[in-house]
Scaffold this motif. Structure first.
Motif, mmCIF file in Angstrom:
data_model
loop_
_atom_site.group_PDB
_atom_site.id
_atom_site.type_symbol
_atom_site.label_atom_id
_atom_site.label_comp_id
_atom_site.label_asym_id
_atom_site.label_seq_id
_atom_site.Cartn_x
_atom_site.Cartn_y
_atom_site.Cartn_z
ATOM 1 N N ARG A 10 0.859 -1.108 0.042
ATOM 2 C CA ARG A 10 -0.065 -0.075 0.077
ATOM 3 C C ARG A 10 0.949 1.234 -0.042
ATOM 4 O O ARG A 10 1.982 1.393 0.437
ATOM 5 C CB ARG A 10 -0.757 0.099 1.237
ATOM 6 C CG ARG A 10 -2.028 -0.945 1.168
ATOM 7 C CD ARG A 10 -2.800 -1.023 2.323
ATOM 8 N NE ARG A 10 -3.945 -1.987 2.481
ATOM 9 C CZ ARG A 10 -5.114 -1.767 1.859
ATOM 10 N NH1 ARG A 10 -5.551 -0.703 1.317
ATOM 11 N NH2 ARG A 10 -6.014 -2.839 1.822
ATOM 12 N N PRO A 11 0.506 2.308 -0.826
ATOM 13 C CA PRO A 11 1.052 3.564 -0.645
ATOM 14 C C PRO A 11 1.464 3.986 0.775
ATOM 15 O O PRO A 11 0.435 4.054 1.467
ATOM 16 C CB PRO A 11 0.339 4.434 -1.334
ATOM 17 C CG PRO A 11 -0.407 3.576 -2.486
ATOM 18 C CD PRO A 11 -0.645 2.310 -1.529
ATOM 19 N N ARG A 12 2.512 4.424 0.982
ATOM 20 C CA ARG A 12 2.651 4.974 2.411
ATOM 21 C C ARG A 12 4.061 5.865 2.407
ATOM 22 O O ARG A 12 4.806 5.548 1.349
ATOM 23 C CB ARG A 12 2.945 3.816 3.553
ATOM 24 C CG ARG A 12 4.188 3.083 3.090
ATOM 25 C CD ARG A 12 3.995 1.836 3.975
ATOM 26 N NE ARG A 12 4.893 1.015 3.957
ATOM 27 C CZ ARG A 12 5.052 -0.138 3.256
ATOM 28 N NH1 ARG A 12 4.135 -0.407 2.517
ATOM 29 N NH2 ARG A 12 6.031 -1.054 2.917
ATOM 30 N N PRO A 13 4.435 6.625 3.369
ATOM 31 C CA PRO A 13 5.592 7.218 3.446
ATOM 32 C C PRO A 13 6.792 6.570 3.036
ATOM 33 O O PRO A 13 7.018 5.433 3.793
ATOM 34 C CB PRO A 13 5.716 8.010 4.936
ATOM 35 C CG PRO A 13 4.207 8.107 5.309
ATOM 36 C CD PRO A 13 3.414 6.918 4.639
ATOM 37 N N GLY A 14 7.781 7.020 1.999
ATOM 38 C CA GLY A 14 8.674 6.010 1.665
ATOM 39 C C GLY A 14 8.487 4.837 0.736
ATOM 40 O O GLY A 14 9.367 4.246 0.391
ATOM 41 N N ALA A 15 7.343 4.648 0.478
ATOM 42 C CA ALA A 15 7.094 3.509 -0.503
ATOM 43 C C ALA A 15 7.123 3.916 -1.893
ATOM 44 O O ALA A 15 7.466 4.881 -2.273
ATOM 45 C CB ALA A 15 5.438 3.245 -0.435
ATOM 46 N N ARG A 16 7.153 3.008 -2.736
ATOM 47 C CA ARG A 16 7.577 3.193 -4.097
ATOM 48 C C ARG A 16 6.196 4.282 -4.765
ATOM 49 O O ARG A 16 5.184 4.186 -4.372
ATOM 50 C CB ARG A 16 7.477 1.940 -4.910
ATOM 51 C CG ARG A 16 8.419 1.249 -4.700
ATOM 52 C CD ARG A 16 8.345 -0.247 -5.467
ATOM 53 N NE ARG A 16 7.343 -1.022 -4.880
ATOM 54 C CZ ARG A 16 6.860 -2.314 -5.489
ATOM 55 N NH1 ARG A 16 7.841 -2.625 -6.511
ATOM 56 N NH2 ARG A 16 5.799 -2.765 -5.033
ATOM 57 N N PRO A 17 6.490 4.938 -5.692
ATOM 58 C CA PRO A 17 5.557 5.843 -6.442
ATOM 59 C C PRO A 17 4.246 4.769 -6.865
ATOM 60 O O PRO A 17 4.661 3.803 -7.377
ATOM 61 C CB PRO A 17 6.254 6.541 -7.420
ATOM 62 C CG PRO A 17 7.698 6.463 -7.079
ATOM 63 C CD PRO A 17 7.805 5.213 -6.260
ATOM 64 N N LEU A 18 3.316 5.488 -7.091
ATOM 65 C CA LEU A 18 2.152 4.661 -7.282
ATOM 66 C C LEU A 18 2.277 4.235 -8.815
ATOM 67 O O LEU A 18 1.750 3.111 -9.195
ATOM 68 C CB LEU A 18 0.895 5.616 -7.403
ATOM 69 C CG LEU A 18 -0.497 4.830 -7.637
ATOM 70 C CD1 LEU A 18 -1.028 3.795 -6.858
ATOM 71 C CD2 LEU A 18 -1.529 5.897 -7.568
ATOM 72 N N THR A 19 2.899 5.066 -9.873
ATOM 73 C CA THR A 19 3.176 4.776 -11.127
ATOM 74 C C THR A 19 3.825 3.396 -11.150
ATOM 75 O O THR A 19 3.793 2.441 -12.062
ATOM 76 C CB THR A 19 3.566 5.590 -11.847
ATOM 77 O OG1 THR A 19 4.769 6.107 -11.365
ATOM 78 C CG2 THR A 19 2.582 6.818 -12.173
ATOM 79 N N VAL A 20 4.953 3.241 -10.394
ATOM 80 C CA VAL A 20 5.669 2.339 -10.234
ATOM 81 C C VAL A 20 5.110 0.837 -9.789
ATOM 82 O O VAL A 20 5.389 -0.042 -10.396
ATOM 83 C CB VAL A 20 7.102 2.269 -9.249
ATOM 84 C CG1 VAL A 20 7.980 1.033 -9.236
ATOM 85 C CG2 VAL A 20 7.846 3.584 -9.852
#
Length: 312
Positions: A10-20
């Protein structure tokens, strides 16, 4: 029932960008479709292609392309909805069982029509509606195969409409070559004497699909389950293989919480299990509340393979 499953990305601080994340799920979905979904999905959904071969349109190669386009559109839209709304839009096993029965009956109907139109002297049927091919392709979303459900659960856990759509679209791309080949074969034989044999195969596919729906819904009287060997335990392990669940019957203690550890050996239908009215992607640990003495039945998401837990 509680599940212990690998946590979704899930997107979270420091996670990969959504497009990736979307590109990763697109590639993963394509790999799943190409490597694991080809056989199961063409077996479960390929019968709908007979609907393109039962008329003059069976000679039009563009119809297979429209079929695949409709399939891509419906899967992508479903993936976006699943990513946006999560499990709230997922079909429960009982509803999916009804759809499998309806799809099986539909395929049988197409097969009967094709059998009645075989032979070189058969009258030329009217041209099909231009909407028929994409609608039949879109309808395949209602006849999920086991790998499809696994990808749908990934879309649910993604928490993003873009990522969910990417996972489902990738899966369709991965299975497209098998569907294109099947469509080509059906188109070539649709007005030859081999069409009768194709219709017989399609009828068998329809009966198999309808029977899988009946098994998934648990609507047939179950024969008495043989007694399982071994002492009753509070933790049992079941291995999901390509040919079913091993062991098919396990013994657990009644009246206390029980953990069922599902280990995944092979990708396929058994990779998603329907137990206590819920779909679970494997590997996973299912925690069951205290159960009375008796037998609990579970089944793979396509209704093909069944297993039992005996509580004593």
């Amino acid at each position: 029932m509680q599940l212990r499953m690998p946590r979704a990305v899930r997107p979270r601080p420091g996670a990969r960008p959504l497009t990736v994340q979307a590109l990763t799920l697109l590639a993963g979905g394509a790999a799943a479709g190409l490597l694991a979904g080809t056989a199961t999905c063409t077996a479960a959904q390929g019968g709908l292609l007979i609907g393109l071969a039962d008329g003059r349109g069976g000679h039009d190669p563009a119809l297979v392309g429209w079929f695949l386009a409709g399939r891509l559109a419906s899967y992508t839209a479903a993936g976006a909805l699943l990513g946006l709304l999560g499990s709230a839009v997922s079909l429960p096993p009982q509803a999916r069982a009804v759809l499998l029965v309806v799809a099986g009956v539909t395929v049988i109907g197409y097969a009967i029509r094709l059998m009645r139109r075989t032979g070189c002297s058969a009258p030329e049927p009217p041209a099909p509606s231009r909407f028929k091919a994409p609608l039949l392709g879109a309808a395949t979303i209602l006849v999920p195969c086991g790998v499809t459900l696994g990808v749908e659960l990934i879309a649910v856990s993604s928490g993003s409409p873009l990522a969910g759509a990417a996972a489902m679209a990738g899966f369709v791309v991965g299975t497209a070559p098998a569907f294109a080949l099947l469509g080509y074969v059906l188109r070539r034989i649709s007005r030859t004497r081999l069409a009768r044999w194709a219709a017989i195969v399609a009828m068998g596919s329809g009966l198999w699909t309808a029977g899988a729906g009946v098994n998934l819904g648990g609507w047939l009287a179950q024969a008495e389950t043989p007694a399982a060997s071994g002492p009753a335990a509070t933790t049992v392990t079941v291995w999901a293989t390509r040919d079913g669940y091993r062991p098919a019957i396990v013994t657990a203690r009644a009246g206390v919480p029980v953990e069922v550890v599902f280990e995944l050996v092979d990708q396929g239908c058994t990779g998603t299990v329907s137990i206590v009215g819920r779909d679970v992607a494997l590997p996973a640990t299912v925690r069951l509340p205290p159960q009375p003495a008796g037998t609990l039945r579970y089944v793979c998401a396509m209704g093909m393979y069944t297993g039992f837990i005996q509580f004593s």
